[in-house]
Design a protein around this motif. Structure first.
Motif, PDB file in Angstrom:
ATOM      1  N   GLY A 185      -2.041  -0.254   3.127  1.00  0.00           N
ATOM      2  CA  GLY A 185      -1.354  -1.449   3.608  1.00  0.00           C
ATOM      3  C   GLY A 185      -1.006  -1.470   5.080  1.00  0.00           C
ATOM      4  N   PHE A 186      -1.586  -0.574   5.877  1.00  0.00           N
ATOM      5  CA  PHE A 186      -1.234  -0.525   7.297  1.00  0.00           C
ATOM      6  C   PHE A 186      -1.662  -1.790   8.033  1.00  0.00           C
ATOM      7  N   TRP A 187      -2.938  -2.180   7.847  1.00  0.00           N
ATOM      8  CA  TRP A 187      -3.467  -3.315   8.603  1.00  0.00           C
ATOM      9  C   TRP A 187      -2.801  -4.617   8.198  1.00  0.00           C
ATOM     10  N   ILE A 188      -2.666  -4.849   6.900  1.00  0.00           N
ATOM     11  CA  ILE A 188      -2.045  -6.111   6.467  1.00  0.00           C
ATOM     12  C   ILE A 188      -0.593  -6.199   6.901  1.00  0.00           C
ATOM     13  N   SER A 189       0.113  -5.081   6.952  1.00  0.00           N
ATOM     14  CA  SER A 189       1.504  -5.096   7.408  1.00  0.00           C
ATOM     15  C   SER A 189       1.594  -5.536   8.864  1.00  0.00           C
ATOM     16  N   GLU A 190       0.697  -5.004   9.680  1.00  0.00           N
ATOM     17  CA  GLU A 190       0.728  -5.344  11.105  1.00  0.00           C
ATOM     18  C   GLU A 190       0.291  -6.787  11.343  1.00  0.00           C
ATOM     19  N   TYR A 250      -2.904   1.395  -4.042  1.00  0.00           N
ATOM     20  CA  TYR A 250      -2.322   0.094  -4.359  1.00  0.00           C
ATOM     21  C   TYR A 250      -0.806   0.195  -4.454  1.00  0.00           C
ATOM     22  N   THR A 251      -0.318   1.222  -5.145  1.00  0.00           N
ATOM     23  CA  THR A 251       1.124   1.403  -5.320  1.00  0.00           C
ATOM     24  C   THR A 251       1.812   1.620  -3.975  1.00  0.00           C
ATOM     25  N   GLU A 252       1.204   2.434  -3.123  1.00  0.00           N
ATOM     26  CA  GLU A 252       1.800   2.700  -1.813  1.00  0.00           C
ATOM     27  C   GLU A 252       1.803   1.444  -0.941  1.00  0.00           C
ATOM     28  N   ALA A 253       0.697   0.703  -0.960  1.00  0.00           N
ATOM     29  CA  ALA A 253       0.631  -0.534  -0.184  1.00  0.00           C
ATOM     30  C   ALA A 253       1.634  -1.564  -0.703  1.00  0.00           C
ATOM     31  N   GLN A 254       1.753  -1.651  -2.019  1.00  0.00           N
ATOM     32  CA  GLN A 254       2.716  -2.588  -2.615  1.00  0.00           C
ATOM     33  C   GLN A 254       4.140  -2.247  -2.192  1.00  0.00           C
ATOM     34  N   GLY A 255       4.455  -0.957  -2.156  1.00  0.00           N
ATOM     35  CA  GLY A 255       5.782  -0.532  -1.724  1.00  0.00           C
ATOM     36  C   GLY A 255       6.056  -0.900  -0.280  1.00  0.00           C
ATOM     37  N   LYS A 256       5.035  -0.758   0.569  1.00  0.00           N
ATOM     38  CA  LYS A 256       5.189  -1.090   1.986  1.00  0.00           C
ATOM     39  C   LYS A 256       5.442  -2.591   2.156  1.00  0.00           C
ATOM     40  N   ILE A 257       4.734  -3.397   1.389  1.00  0.00           N
ATOM     41  CA  ILE A 257       4.913  -4.849   1.474  1.00  0.00           C
ATOM     42  C   ILE A 257       6.317  -5.250   1.033  1.00  0.00           C
ATOM     43  N   LYS A 258       6.785  -4.673  -0.065  1.00  0.00           N
ATOM     44  CA  LYS A 258       8.117  -5.008  -0.577  1.00  0.00           C
ATOM     45  C   LYS A 258       9.211  -4.521   0.361  1.00  0.00           C
TER      46      LYS A 258
END
Length: 201
Positions: A37-42, A61-69
């Motif tokens: 989720g690095f790119w989508i977060s930025e 997926y779980t790690e990216a989902q956590g970053k988004i939340k």
């Protein structure tokens, strides 16, 4: 690190991956291969577009989902599957950012791949998608060949793609994709097997 990768860094292309001034809060962005989720977060932080991201590896997926939340990105929608030419379960090897079907070392995991045509219909992308980043460890060949053969390419305004040289005939297949893509899109830059960017003519 290769000389070409050194040049990519020296040319400031890492920052270029996040610099898309044509995006705004009304834009639609896809990321196929969201990893953690690095790119989508930025991209969300900079431009606030509506982002649809796809990551089939459960732990990523779980790690990216956590970053988004954690960062409260309400316009980012993450889905636990990849995109390809058809619907199927597929075995891959998980090895951090080198995970994929063509990876030689890693932990075996079954993932779900959904048809790109079905996904475009499911999410009602009837017009155009402003920016699509594709980074799926060898899956980009199947995906782009299908998009081009099925005449779906005009839905994509800008494409930011990482090709990987981990499959047989990678250079030839990449050049064939470039040739067909050039009928509808213009190449802005290309660093072989690092990243390239194309936009609709």
């Amino acid at each position: 690190m290769s000389d070409l990768h050194d040049k990519w860094e020296a040319d400031g292309m890492r920052e270029q991956m996040y610099t898309h001034p044509y995006l705004n809060s009304s834009s639609i962005v896809l990321e196929i291969g969201a990893y953690k989720g690095f790119w989508i977060s930025e991209i969300s932080k900079r431009y606030d577009p509506c982002i649809y991201a796809f990551e089939p590896v459960p732990q990523f997926y779980t790690e990216a989902q956590g970053k988004i939340k954690d960062r409260d990105f309400p316009k980012v929608f993450l889905f636990p599957f990849g995109l390809g030419k058809d619907n199927r379960m597929q075995a891959i090897l998980v090895n951090e950012d080198a995970s994929g079907v063509y990876c030689k070392v890693g932990v075996p995991v079954q993932i779900f791949i959904r048809s790109i045509k079905e996904a475009l219909s499911m999410f009602h992308f009837k017009e155009h998608i402003n920016l699509t980043q594709i980074n799926c460890e060898g899956g980009e060949y199947e995906l782009l060949e299908y998009i081009l053969n099925e005449n779906l390419i005009n839905k994509f305004d800008h494409l930011q793609i990482q090709f990987h040289d981990i499959i047989p005939d990678a250079k030839m297949r990449m050049e064939n994709i470039f040739h067909k893509l050039s009928e509808t899109h213009k190449m802005h830059y290309n660093y072989d097997f690092i990243f390239c960017h194309w936009s609709k003519k």
